[in-house]
Design a protein around this motif. Structure first.
Motif, PDB file in Angstrom:
ATOM      1  N   PRO A  30       0.847  -1.191   0.000  1.00 47.65           N
ATOM      2  CA  PRO A  30       0.000   0.000   0.000  1.00 47.65           C
ATOM      3  C   PRO A  30       0.884   1.243   0.000  1.00 47.65           C
ATOM      4  O   PRO A  30       1.880   1.307   0.738  1.00 47.65           O
ATOM      5  CB  PRO A  30      -0.797  -0.130   1.302  1.00 47.65           C
ATOM      6  CG  PRO A  30      -0.852  -1.607   1.544  1.00 47.65           C
ATOM      7  CD  PRO A  30       0.469  -2.139   1.080  1.00 47.65           C
ATOM      8  N   VAL A  38       2.811   1.007   5.093  1.00 48.99           N
ATOM      9  CA  VAL A  38       2.448   1.780   3.905  1.00 48.99           C
ATOM     10  C   VAL A  38       3.673   2.574   3.452  1.00 48.99           C
ATOM     11  O   VAL A  38       4.392   3.146   4.275  1.00 48.99           O
ATOM     12  CB  VAL A  38       1.268   2.724   4.191  1.00 48.99           C
ATOM     13  CG1 VAL A  38       0.915   3.557   2.962  1.00 48.99           C
ATOM     14  CG2 VAL A  38       0.050   1.919   4.652  1.00 48.99           C
ATOM     15  N   LEU A  74      -3.868   7.037  -2.873  1.00 49.92           N
ATOM     16  CA  LEU A  74      -3.676   5.769  -2.168  1.00 49.92           C
ATOM     17  C   LEU A  74      -3.728   4.647  -3.195  1.00 49.92           C
ATOM     18  O   LEU A  74      -4.741   4.457  -3.870  1.00 49.92           O
ATOM     19  CB  LEU A  74      -4.754   5.566  -1.103  1.00 49.92           C
ATOM     20  CG  LEU A  74      -4.715   4.208  -0.373  1.00 49.92           C
ATOM     21  CD1 LEU A  74      -3.393   4.015   0.370  1.00 49.92           C
ATOM     22  CD2 LEU A  74      -5.892   4.101   0.609  1.00 49.92           C
ATOM     23  N   LEU A 112      -3.094   0.485  -3.934  1.00 45.98           N
ATOM     24  CA  LEU A 112      -3.042  -0.825  -3.288  1.00 45.98           C
ATOM     25  C   LEU A 112      -2.608  -1.886  -4.291  1.00 45.98           C
ATOM     26  O   LEU A 112      -3.080  -1.882  -5.442  1.00 45.98           O
ATOM     27  CB  LEU A 112      -4.408  -1.211  -2.721  1.00 45.98           C
ATOM     28  CG  LEU A 112      -5.002  -0.336  -1.625  1.00 45.98           C
ATOM     29  CD1 LEU A 112      -6.330  -0.926  -1.160  1.00 45.98           C
ATOM     30  CD2 LEU A 112      -4.048  -0.186  -0.453  1.00 45.98           C
ATOM     31  N   VAL A 116      -7.013  -0.708   3.326  1.00 46.41           N
ATOM     32  CA  VAL A 116      -6.102  -1.850   3.421  1.00 46.41           C
ATOM     33  C   VAL A 116      -6.843  -3.057   4.012  1.00 46.41           C
ATOM     34  O   VAL A 116      -6.712  -4.190   3.521  1.00 46.41           O
ATOM     35  CB  VAL A 116      -4.868  -1.506   4.274  1.00 46.41           C
ATOM     36  CG1 VAL A 116      -4.007  -2.743   4.504  1.00 46.41           C
ATOM     37  CG2 VAL A 116      -4.042  -0.414   3.592  1.00 46.41           C
TER      38      VAL A 116
END
Length: 210
Positions: A73, A108, A178, A180, A206
């Protein structure tokens, strides 16, 4: 805040609203969205409209792709190291959120992509990113590589074509993405989002990704 920099912040927020809300955001099929409970933005057509493959150069001078960088992430931000106050403030917020996420048990990665390759060499990036956070990854590249990455992320920037000195400013948007693994882009954060709120939202995504 200098007038030119204040204009950057205002224009960035306005452009972001137009781009991600006015153009893409009309409706969302939330019943098919695994992140519906986490999502604060609305992007019609799915989040796949934003993000994608890139090839850039990291702060150690190595050519890397999105597959090399976005293995966890990640919080991705486009800016430049000579930025007088907007970028340092935004990246300070981002790395503070990373530390909050660490305390919450989430790993992250913070990523900074320069939109100023004329000044942001790998050596300059390395000094700047190492100062901000030990895990912050800095990326630069050729003007063509950076333009391709920015286009993929639907972000705007504009540097002077022929600057008369080394103190020029670069106009750019200020959203944080963000990303992922196996999902790509899932959410963006404005510069007004606090570290704690960003961390709370990111942790939701997440968790939802499993």
């Amino acid at each position: 805040m200098p007038i030119s920099t204040r204009r950057i912040a205002i224009a960035s927020g306005s452009a972001l609203a137009i781009l991600l809300v006015g153009i893409f955001a009309v409706t969302q099929q939330r019943g098919n969205d695994p992140f519906a409970a986490c999502r604060q933005s609305v992007i019609a057509g799915g989040a796949g409209a934003i993000g994608g493959a890139f090839t850039l150069v990291d702060e150690d001078g190595r050519t890397v792709t999105d597959r090399d960088v976005l293995t966890k992430p990640s919080l991705v931000y486009f800016g430049y190291t000579f930025c007088p106050d907007v970028c340092p403030a935004d990246m300070g917020r981002n790395v503070a959120a990373i530390d909050v996420l660490d305390e919450m048990g989430y790993d992250v990665t913070p990523v900074f992509i320069s939109v100023d390759p004329r000044r942001d060499t790998p050596e300059v990036l390395k000094e700047w990113t190492d100062y901000l956070h030990p895990r912050l990854i800095g990326l630069t590249g050729t003007p063509e590589q950076i333009r391709a990455a920015a286009n993929a992320y639907k972000t705007y920037y504009k540097a002077p074509d022929n600057p008369s000195d080394d103190f020029y400013l670069v106009d750019h948007m200020t959203q944080t993405y963000l990303m992922l693994p196996n999902h790509g882009f899932v959410e963006f954060f404005s510069r007004e989002t606090s570290p704690e709120a960003l961390a709370e939202s990111a942790s939701c995504f997440v968790d939802a990704a499993g």
